[in-house]
Design a protein around this motif. Structure first.
Motif, PDB file in Angstrom:
ATOM      1  N   LYS A  58       0.643  -1.434  -0.087  1.00  0.00           N
ATOM      2  CA  LYS A  58      -0.007   0.043  -0.101  1.00  0.00           C
ATOM      3  C   LYS A  58       0.865   1.285   0.190  1.00  0.00           C
ATOM      4  O   LYS A  58       0.316   2.326   0.074  1.00  0.00           O
ATOM      5  N   CYS A  59       2.191   1.153  -0.255  1.00  0.00           N
ATOM      6  CA  CYS A  59       2.718   2.251  -0.374  1.00  0.00           C
ATOM      7  C   CYS A  59       3.017   2.960  -1.619  1.00  0.00           C
ATOM      8  O   CYS A  59       2.659   2.321  -2.575  1.00  0.00           O
ATOM      9  N   THR A  60       3.348   4.278  -1.608  1.00  0.00           N
ATOM     10  CA  THR A  60       3.487   4.907  -2.773  1.00  0.00           C
ATOM     11  C   THR A  60       4.802   4.665  -3.237  1.00  0.00           C
ATOM     12  O   THR A  60       5.776   4.118  -2.592  1.00  0.00           O
ATOM     13  N   GLU A  61       5.166   5.133  -4.332  1.00  0.00           N
ATOM     14  CA  GLU A  61       6.298   4.817  -4.888  1.00  0.00           C
ATOM     15  C   GLU A  61       7.576   5.590  -4.031  1.00  0.00           C
ATOM     16  O   GLU A  61       8.535   5.000  -3.694  1.00  0.00           O
ATOM     17  N   LYS A  62       7.425   6.751  -3.581  1.00  0.00           N
ATOM     18  CA  LYS A  62       8.198   7.380  -2.909  1.00  0.00           C
ATOM     19  C   LYS A  62       8.486   6.727  -1.618  1.00  0.00           C
ATOM     20  O   LYS A  62       9.614   6.642  -1.136  1.00  0.00           O
ATOM     21  N   GLN A  63       7.264   6.308  -0.935  1.00  0.00           N
ATOM     22  CA  GLN A  63       7.448   5.525   0.255  1.00  0.00           C
ATOM     23  C   GLN A  63       8.357   4.359   0.098  1.00  0.00           C
ATOM     24  O   GLN A  63       9.154   3.760   1.084  1.00  0.00           O
ATOM     25  N   ARG A  64       7.982   3.308  -1.043  1.00  0.00           N
ATOM     26  CA  ARG A  64       8.919   2.222  -1.095  1.00  0.00           C
ATOM     27  C   ARG A  64      10.457   2.477  -1.139  1.00  0.00           C
ATOM     28  O   ARG A  64      11.183   1.888  -0.562  1.00  0.00           O
ATOM     29  N   GLN A  65      10.897   3.559  -2.010  1.00  0.00           N
ATOM     30  CA  GLN A  65      11.939   4.088  -2.096  1.00  0.00           C
ATOM     31  C   GLN A  65      12.564   4.523  -1.017  1.00  0.00           C
ATOM     32  O   GLN A  65      13.618   3.964  -0.353  1.00  0.00           O
ATOM     33  N   LYS A  66      11.935   5.260  -0.095  1.00  0.00           N
ATOM     34  CA  LYS A  66      12.533   5.825   1.201  1.00  0.00           C
ATOM     35  C   LYS A  66      12.414   4.727   2.136  1.00  0.00           C
ATOM     36  O   LYS A  66      13.563   4.738   2.967  1.00  0.00           O
ATOM     37  N   SER A  67      11.599   3.806   2.221  1.00  0.00           N
ATOM     38  CA  SER A  67      11.703   2.702   3.163  1.00  0.00           C
ATOM     39  C   SER A  67      12.828   1.876   2.977  1.00  0.00           C
ATOM     40  O   SER A  67      13.485   1.559   3.842  1.00  0.00           O
ATOM     41  N   ARG A  68      13.058   1.585   1.892  1.00  0.00           N
ATOM     42  CA  ARG A  68      14.231   0.682   1.558  1.00  0.00           C
ATOM     43  C   ARG A  68      15.618   1.337   1.883  1.00  0.00           C
ATOM     44  O   ARG A  68      16.185   0.910   2.620  1.00  0.00           O
ATOM     45  N   LYS A  69      15.560   2.622   1.608  1.00  0.00           N
ATOM     46  CA  LYS A  69      16.733   3.446   2.007  1.00  0.00           C
ATOM     47  C   LYS A  69      16.994   3.543   3.461  1.00  0.00           C
ATOM     48  O   LYS A  69      18.108   3.199   4.000  1.00  0.00           O
ATOM     49  N   VAL A  70      15.995   3.731   4.220  1.00  0.00           N
ATOM     50  CA  VAL A  70      16.042   3.995   5.643  1.00  0.00           C
ATOM     51  C   VAL A  70      16.306   2.548   6.334  1.00  0.00           C
ATOM     52  O   VAL A  70      17.058   2.527   7.143  1.00  0.00           O
ATOM     53  N   VAL A  71      15.553   1.312   6.064  1.00  0.00           N
ATOM     54  CA  VAL A  71      15.736   0.189   6.596  1.00  0.00           C
ATOM     55  C   VAL A  71      16.963  -0.288   6.134  1.00  0.00           C
ATOM     56  O   VAL A  71      17.631  -1.022   7.132  1.00  0.00           O
ATOM     57  N   ASN A  72      17.516  -0.178   5.172  1.00  0.00           N
ATOM     58  CA  ASN A  72      19.056  -0.630   4.783  1.00  0.00           C
ATOM     59  C   ASN A  72      20.039   0.185   5.596  1.00  0.00           C
ATOM     60  O   ASN A  72      20.796  -0.629   5.989  1.00  0.00           O
ATOM     61  N   HIS A  73      19.641   1.498   5.849  1.00  0.00           N
ATOM     62  CA  HIS A  73      20.662   2.334   6.710  1.00  0.00           C
ATOM     63  C   HIS A  73      20.592   1.691   8.019  1.00  0.00           C
ATOM     64  O   HIS A  73      21.709   1.520   8.766  1.00  0.00           O
ATOM     65  N   VAL A  74      19.299   1.284   8.564  1.00  0.00           N
ATOM     66  CA  VAL A  74      19.277   1.028   9.997  1.00  0.00           C
ATOM     67  C   VAL A  74      19.974  -0.339   9.891  1.00  0.00           C
ATOM     68  O   VAL A  74      20.618  -0.601  11.119  1.00  0.00           O
ATOM     69  N   ARG A  75      19.738  -1.387   9.216  1.00  0.00           N
ATOM     70  CA  ARG A  75      20.434  -2.489   9.133  1.00  0.00           C
ATOM     71  C   ARG A  75      21.918  -2.598   9.159  1.00  0.00           C
ATOM     72  O   ARG A  75      22.551  -3.214  10.082  1.00  0.00           O
ATOM     73  N   ALA A  76      22.385  -1.531   8.585  1.00  0.00           N
ATOM     74  CA  ALA A  76      23.944  -1.344   8.309  1.00  0.00           C
ATOM     75  C   ALA A  76      24.691  -0.670   9.475  1.00  0.00           C
ATOM     76  O   ALA A  76      25.587  -1.101  10.032  1.00  0.00           O
ATOM     77  N   ASN A  77      23.727   0.254   9.797  1.00  0.00           N
ATOM     78  CA  ASN A  77      24.435   1.314  10.947  1.00  0.00           C
ATOM     79  C   ASN A  77      23.735   1.300  12.358  1.00  0.00           C
ATOM     80  O   ASN A  77      24.302   2.056  13.287  1.00  0.00           O
ATOM     81  N   GLU A  78      22.533   0.932  12.462  1.00  0.00           N
ATOM     82  CA  GLU A  78      21.971   0.913  13.739  1.00  0.00           C
ATOM     83  C   GLU A  78      21.375  -0.541  14.120  1.00  0.00           C
ATOM     84  O   GLU A  78      20.190  -0.902  14.232  1.00  0.00           O
ATOM     85  N   LYS A  79      22.233  -1.469  14.243  1.00  0.00           N
ATOM     86  CA  LYS A  79      22.182  -2.862  14.400  1.00  0.00           C
ATOM     87  C   LYS A  79      21.231  -3.215  15.550  1.00  0.00           C
ATOM     88  O   LYS A  79      20.636  -3.961  15.482  1.00  0.00           O
TER      89      LYS A  79
END
Length: 123
Positions: free
Chosen positions: A74-95
């Motif tokens: 149900k995400c908009t395209e911007k939400q998909r892009q930003k979700s991926r960006k933030v979650v990948n950041h959290v996975r890599a930098n905020e374990k």
């Protein structure tokens, strides 16, 4: 006959659009949040139920479980892009936060394949 098809297409489009999350916060500057430890901590504590939430944080918290389970359907395209960006950041930098998020929203890893596939996809 053409009118019936036209009306059916319009109705389908309206239903599809209505099923998306609000785009009210699509222009939120996630880069600023990721670069600011204080802001990142505030958002993480919000979605983890450990702190106060901004309006944006409340919206995120309200939809995070559904987004995880549905691969952000149900995400908009911007939400998909930003979700991926933030979650990948959290996975890599905020374990530590990543582990807490998984524990809270998918403790038995039922949806792990959903979100792993979503995060790897670049649609």
């Amino acid at each position: 006959m053409n009118w019936i098809i036209f009306i059916a297409v319009i109705c389908l489009a309206a239903v599809s659009a209505a099923e998306l999350y609000t785009d009210r916060y699509d222009d939120l500057n996630v880069d600023e949040i990721m670069q600011n430890k204080r802001l990142m901590d505030a958002y993480m504590n919000c979605v983890l139920g450990k702190g106060k939430c901004t309006a944006e944080g409340k919206a995120l918290k309200a939809h995070i479980q559904d987004a995880i389970q549905s691969s952000c359907a149900k995400c908009t395209e911007k939400q998909r892009q930003k979700s991926r960006k933030v979650v990948n950041h959290v996975r890599a930098n905020e374990k530590n936060y990543w582990q807490q998020l998984k524990t809270k929203y998918d403790p038995e890893e039922v949806y792990k394949s959903n979100y792993e596939t979503f995060l790897a996809n670049n649609d």
